[in-house]
Every structure is written in structure tokens, then in C-alpha cells.
Motif scaffolding. Sequence first.
Motif, PDB file in Angstrom:
ATOM      1  N   VAL A 137      54.858  28.365 -64.088  1.00  0.00           N
ATOM      2  CA  VAL A 137      53.937  28.035 -63.004  1.00  0.00           C
ATOM      3  C   VAL A 137      52.732  27.265 -63.554  1.00  0.00           C
ATOM      4  CG1 VAL A 137      52.487  28.979 -61.162  1.00  0.00           C
ATOM      5  CG2 VAL A 137      54.620  30.124 -61.777  1.00  0.00           C
ATOM      6  N   VAL A 138      52.491  26.093 -63.001  1.00  0.00           N
ATOM      7  CA  VAL A 138      51.338  25.273 -63.403  1.00  0.00           C
ATOM      8  C   VAL A 138      50.040  26.018 -63.102  1.00  0.00           C
ATOM      9  CG1 VAL A 138      50.081  23.135 -62.896  1.00  0.00           C
ATOM     10  CG2 VAL A 138      52.580  23.104 -63.129  1.00  0.00           C
ATOM     11  N   ARG A 139      49.142  26.023 -64.050  1.00  0.00           N
ATOM     12  CA  ARG A 139      47.839  26.689 -63.884  1.00  0.00           C
ATOM     13  C   ARG A 139      46.718  25.732 -63.497  1.00  0.00           C
ATOM     14  NH1 ARG A 139      51.794  30.303 -65.573  1.00  0.00           N
ATOM     15  NH2 ARG A 139      50.898  32.208 -66.424  1.00  0.00           N
ATOM     16  N   GLN A 140      46.834  24.472 -63.895  1.00  0.00           N
ATOM     17  CA  GLN A 140      45.704  23.550 -63.770  1.00  0.00           C
ATOM     18  C   GLN A 140      45.448  23.124 -62.326  1.00  0.00           C
ATOM     19  OE1 GLN A 140      45.754  20.449 -66.707  1.00  0.00           O
ATOM     20  NE2 GLN A 140      44.190  19.233 -65.676  1.00  0.00           N
ATOM     21  N   PHE A 141      46.482  23.166 -61.488  1.00  0.00           N
ATOM     22  CA  PHE A 141      46.339  22.755 -60.089  1.00  0.00           C
ATOM     23  C   PHE A 141      46.754  23.906 -59.183  1.00  0.00           C
ATOM     24  CE2 PHE A 141      47.267  18.970 -62.607  1.00  0.00           C
ATOM     25  CZ  PHE A 141      46.163  18.177 -62.297  1.00  0.00           C
ATOM     26  N   VAL A 142      45.999  24.078 -58.095  1.00  0.00           N
ATOM     27  CA  VAL A 142      46.207  25.230 -57.213  1.00  0.00           C
ATOM     28  C   VAL A 142      46.143  24.794 -55.760  1.00  0.00           C
ATOM     29  CG1 VAL A 142      45.239  26.823 -58.922  1.00  0.00           C
ATOM     30  CG2 VAL A 142      43.730  25.805 -57.198  1.00  0.00           C
ATOM     31  N   GLY A 143      46.515  25.705 -54.862  1.00  0.00           N
ATOM     32  CA  GLY A 143      46.356  25.462 -53.435  1.00  0.00           C
ATOM     33  C   GLY A 143      44.915  25.652 -52.997  1.00  0.00           C
ATOM     34  N   HIS A 144      44.690  25.603 -51.685  1.00  0.00           N
ATOM     35  CA  HIS A 144      43.305  25.549 -51.202  1.00  0.00           C
ATOM     36  C   HIS A 144      43.228  25.850 -49.716  1.00  0.00           C
ATOM     37  CE1 HIS A 144      44.383  21.554 -49.507  1.00  0.00           C
ATOM     38  NE2 HIS A 144      45.120  21.458 -50.607  1.00  0.00           N
ATOM     39  N   GLY A 145      42.018  26.242 -49.297  1.00  0.00           N
ATOM     40  CA  GLY A 145      41.742  26.268 -47.878  1.00  0.00           C
ATOM     41  C   GLY A 145      41.707  24.850 -47.336  1.00  0.00           C
ATOM     42  N   ILE A 146      41.876  24.722 -46.021  1.00  0.00           N
ATOM     43  CA  ILE A 146      41.933  23.396 -45.411  1.00  0.00           C
ATOM     44  C   ILE A 146      41.462  23.495 -43.969  1.00  0.00           C
ATOM     45  CG2 ILE A 146      44.373  23.735 -44.810  1.00  0.00           C
ATOM     46  CD1 ILE A 146      44.779  20.697 -45.221  1.00  0.00           C
ATOM     47  N   GLY A 147      40.871  22.417 -43.478  1.00  0.00           N
ATOM     48  CA  GLY A 147      40.380  22.387 -42.099  1.00  0.00           C
ATOM     49  C   GLY A 147      39.821  21.007 -41.794  1.00  0.00           C
ATOM     50  N   ARG A 148      38.548  20.963 -41.448  1.00  0.00           N
ATOM     51  CA  ARG A 148      37.908  19.660 -41.243  1.00  0.00           C
ATOM     52  C   ARG A 148      37.766  18.913 -42.566  1.00  0.00           C
ATOM     53  NH1 ARG A 148      36.075  18.562 -36.261  1.00  0.00           N
ATOM     54  NH2 ARG A 148      35.939  20.283 -34.775  1.00  0.00           N
ATOM     55  N   LYS A 149      37.771  19.645 -43.658  1.00  0.00           N
ATOM     56  CA  LYS A 149      37.817  19.059 -44.993  1.00  0.00           C
ATOM     57  C   LYS A 149      39.199  19.318 -45.586  1.00  0.00           C
ATOM     58  CE  LYS A 149      32.875  19.567 -46.023  1.00  0.00           C
ATOM     59  NZ  LYS A 149      31.878  20.157 -46.964  1.00  0.00           N
ATOM     60  N   LEU A 150      39.647  18.378 -46.419  1.00  0.00           N
ATOM     61  CA  LEU A 150      40.948  18.531 -47.056  1.00  0.00           C
ATOM     62  C   LEU A 150      40.959  19.739 -47.980  1.00  0.00           C
ATOM     63  CD1 LEU A 150      43.805  17.542 -47.677  1.00  0.00           C
ATOM     64  CD2 LEU A 150      42.815  15.956 -49.350  1.00  0.00           C
ATOM     65  N   HIS A 151      39.887  19.892 -48.748  1.00  0.00           N
ATOM     66  CA  HIS A 151      39.788  21.018 -49.673  1.00  0.00           C
ATOM     67  C   HIS A 151      38.611  21.903 -49.277  1.00  0.00           C
ATOM     68  CE1 HIS A 151      42.117  18.152 -52.253  1.00  0.00           C
ATOM     69  NE2 HIS A 151      42.784  19.261 -52.479  1.00  0.00           N
ATOM     70  N   GLU A 152      38.913  23.112 -48.869  1.00  0.00           N
ATOM     71  CA  GLU A 152      37.908  24.110 -48.525  1.00  0.00           C
ATOM     72  C   GLU A 152      38.160  25.361 -49.369  1.00  0.00           C
ATOM     73  OE1 GLU A 152      37.341  22.830 -43.796  1.00  0.00           O
ATOM     74  OE2 GLU A 152      38.088  24.833 -44.299  1.00  0.00           O
ATOM     75  N   ASP A 153      37.209  26.289 -49.321  1.00  0.00           N
ATOM     76  CA  ASP A 153      37.425  27.594 -49.949  1.00  0.00           C
ATOM     77  C   ASP A 153      38.434  28.378 -49.117  1.00  0.00           C
ATOM     78  OD1 ASP A 153      35.583  27.169 -51.992  1.00  0.00           O
ATOM     79  OD2 ASP A 153      33.910  27.966 -50.809  1.00  0.00           O
ATOM     80  N   PRO A 154      39.222  29.244 -49.768  1.00  0.00           N
ATOM     81  CA  PRO A 154      39.242  29.553 -51.199  1.00  0.00           C
ATOM     82  C   PRO A 154      40.285  28.731 -51.925  1.00  0.00           C
ATOM     83  CG  PRO A 154      40.640  31.096 -50.057  1.00  0.00           C
ATOM     84  CD  PRO A 154      40.103  30.150 -49.007  1.00  0.00           C
ATOM     85  N   GLN A 155      40.189  28.695 -53.250  1.00  0.00           N
ATOM     86  CA  GLN A 155      41.300  28.191 -54.042  1.00  0.00           C
ATOM     87  C   GLN A 155      42.438  29.202 -53.979  1.00  0.00           C
ATOM     88  OE1 GLN A 155      39.986  27.227 -58.028  1.00  0.00           O
ATOM     89  NE2 GLN A 155      39.284  25.212 -57.375  1.00  0.00           N
ATOM     90  N   VAL A 156      43.671  28.700 -54.039  1.00  0.00           N
ATOM     91  CA  VAL A 156      44.859  29.567 -53.932  1.00  0.00           C
ATOM     92  C   VAL A 156      45.728  29.359 -55.177  1.00  0.00           C
ATOM     93  CG1 VAL A 156      46.801  30.268 -52.494  1.00  0.00           C
ATOM     94  CG2 VAL A 156      44.768  29.267 -51.421  1.00  0.00           C
ATOM     95  N   PRO A 157      45.492  30.125 -56.238  1.00  0.00           N
ATOM     96  CA  PRO A 157      46.323  29.991 -57.441  1.00  0.00           C
ATOM     97  C   PRO A 157      47.773  30.386 -57.157  1.00  0.00           C
ATOM     98  CG  PRO A 157      44.295  31.204 -57.898  1.00  0.00           C
ATOM     99  CD  PRO A 157      44.424  31.107 -56.409  1.00  0.00           C
ATOM    100  N   ASN A 158      48.666  29.869 -57.972  1.00  0.00           N
ATOM    101  CA  ASN A 158      50.078  30.214 -57.872  1.00  0.00           C
ATOM    102  C   ASN A 158      50.483  31.228 -58.935  1.00  0.00           C
ATOM    103  OD1 ASN A 158      50.769  28.335 -55.708  1.00  0.00           O
ATOM    104  ND2 ASN A 158      50.269  26.752 -57.213  1.00  0.00           N
ATOM    105  N   PHE A 159      49.517  31.956 -59.453  1.00  0.00           N
ATOM    106  CA  PHE A 159      49.753  32.936 -60.504  1.00  0.00           C
ATOM    107  C   PHE A 159      48.643  33.983 -60.448  1.00  0.00           C
ATOM    108  CE2 PHE A 159      46.997  29.627 -61.992  1.00  0.00           C
ATOM    109  CZ  PHE A 159      46.007  30.287 -62.700  1.00  0.00           C
ATOM    110  N   GLY A 160      48.914  35.144 -61.016  1.00  0.00           N
ATOM    111  CA  GLY A 160      47.896  36.174 -61.095  1.00  0.00           C
ATOM    112  C   GLY A 160      48.374  37.507 -60.541  1.00  0.00           C
ATOM    113  N   PRO A 161      47.578  38.572 -60.750  1.00  0.00           N
ATOM    114  CA  PRO A 161      47.969  39.915 -60.297  1.00  0.00           C
ATOM    115  C   PRO A 161      47.796  40.088 -58.794  1.00  0.00           C
ATOM    116  CG  PRO A 161      45.805  39.982 -61.315  1.00  0.00           C
ATOM    117  CD  PRO A 161      46.315  38.583 -61.506  1.00  0.00           C
ATOM    118  N   LYS A 162      48.660  40.896 -58.198  1.00  0.00           N
ATOM    119  CA  LYS A 162      48.526  41.183 -56.776  1.00  0.00           C
ATOM    120  C   LYS A 162      47.408  42.196 -56.536  1.00  0.00           C
ATOM    121  CE  LYS A 162      52.216  44.675 -56.759  1.00  0.00           C
ATOM    122  NZ  LYS A 162      53.530  45.022 -56.162  1.00  0.00           N
ATOM    123  N   GLY A 163      46.983  42.275 -55.283  1.00  0.00           N
ATOM    124  CA  GLY A 163      45.959  43.254 -54.928  1.00  0.00           C
ATOM    125  C   GLY A 163      44.545  42.830 -55.251  1.00  0.00           C
TER     126      GLY A 163
END
Length: 248
Positions: free
Chosen positions: A161-187
Motif C-alpha cells: 500500500v502506497v503511503r505517500q499519497f492518500v484519500g481526502h475529504g471533498i466538497g466545494r474544494k477538491l481536497h478537504e479535511d480529513p486525509q484518508v490514509p490507505n493504511f494504519g490501525p483500526k479504531g
Amino acid sequence: MIKLKSPDEIQAMREANRVVGKVLQMFRKEVVPGISTAKLDQMGEELCRSLGAVPGFKGYGGFPYATCCSVNEQVVHGFPNKHSLKEGDIISLDFGAVLDGFNGDAAITLPVGEVSKKATALMKATEASLYAGIDQMKVGNRLGDISNAVQKRAESAGFSVVRQFVGHGIGRKLHEDPQVPNFGPKGRGVLLKEGMVLAVEPMINEGTWEVAVLDDGWTAVTVDGKLSAHYEHTVAITKDGPMILSLP
């Protein structure tokens, strides 16, 4: 600050994302050996504008094209060019659109003709990891539940899983909070609430997760030259569960 969307705003985002979905649907039909990524980019922009939207990526942060076209070892943000796709290539196509002030964003990876078993397995695992993450987008879960589900599904298939690029919130702006990593612990991470809209986008590599950015300042590639795949949907969290907005 995370901006929660009203039902009316989610519906507006559905319309923007529907444009993206239609562009990606068109790419599914047009990706064949011999076509250039420049031609795909042109076709994507033309369809987007014909549907009343404008390309969301063109000019964003200085990116010069409407479509991110990433071939084989290219992970994300690849530049379209005049070189023809070849039998056996895979191509990740990431497209954004803006309609009535709201952004849409989604991505797919497609085979060019017949591809290797490894490439097919990578694409299937990446798409499956996207839907594993989406399944966790329920009120009361944590952001880390999405991240962990993506990572678990991809790594269980033998990929990274790539760490350097992640998902994101989106709305009136293309990139909003929060960042959405594709890795990490649950909970862990922020609590998921009704009205959140997130672009979940696993980028999964055949070999190492490490990537490098080329001299153009945009195109990211795997450092070992092995294949990468990328799938993305824009998804709203509702009281009834996740709603995928970027379907055609």
C-alpha cells in the motif's frame, strides 16, 4: 475542519460525480492498444464539458491536464502524452469534475488488451480494497477502520500500500479535511459522522510501497519499476450507510 454536507449538498455532489462516472465509463470502452493517453485526455475533457461541467484537475495546483493518466509503474498524476498504449499495459485514469460549485473525483485502472495474470490480480485486489474500505464508512466507525480495511485486503493478496499519497475529504474544494490514509490501525482517527463525504483511493503496488516523483514534479512511479493500480470513489456517509456518488 471537517465540513459536513446537507442532503441537498450531497445531491449536488452526486451530479458532479455522475459526470466523473460517465467519463470513466467512456474510458472503459476507449482504452485499447494503439490509443494515446493524450487522446483519452482530450475525449475526457470534451465529454465533461458537454455534460455542463468543467475539468476539476486542469490548472489545479498547476496540473496542466484534465486527466491523470498513469501507465504501468506510474502510480498517480501521470501526464497524458502522444505515445500509444501497448497490448499488456495497464493504465490508471483519475478524473475530476466541477459542477455547480461542487467537486467529483474517481479513478479506475484498466487493462490494455490482454494483460498478465499478475496485473489482473493487482487490479482485482486494488478494486476489492477500495470496496473493503467503503464498507467501513458507517456512522460511529473511525477513520482508521477505512484505512485498515484497505490495507488488510491489499496485503492479504500479496501487494503493498502506497503511503505517500492518500484519500481526502471533498466538497466545494477538491481536497478537504480529513486525509484518508490507505493504511494504519483500526479504531483510531476521527469519528465518522453523517454528512461526511470522502474520496477513498487506494494506490496499490505489485512490489514495494515506496514511490518517487519524476522531474516533471507530478508523476509518481514505483521505485522498483513494478506495476501499480489505483481505484477511487467519492462516497457520502449517510444514516443508512455509505452512498457511492461517483457511479455513472
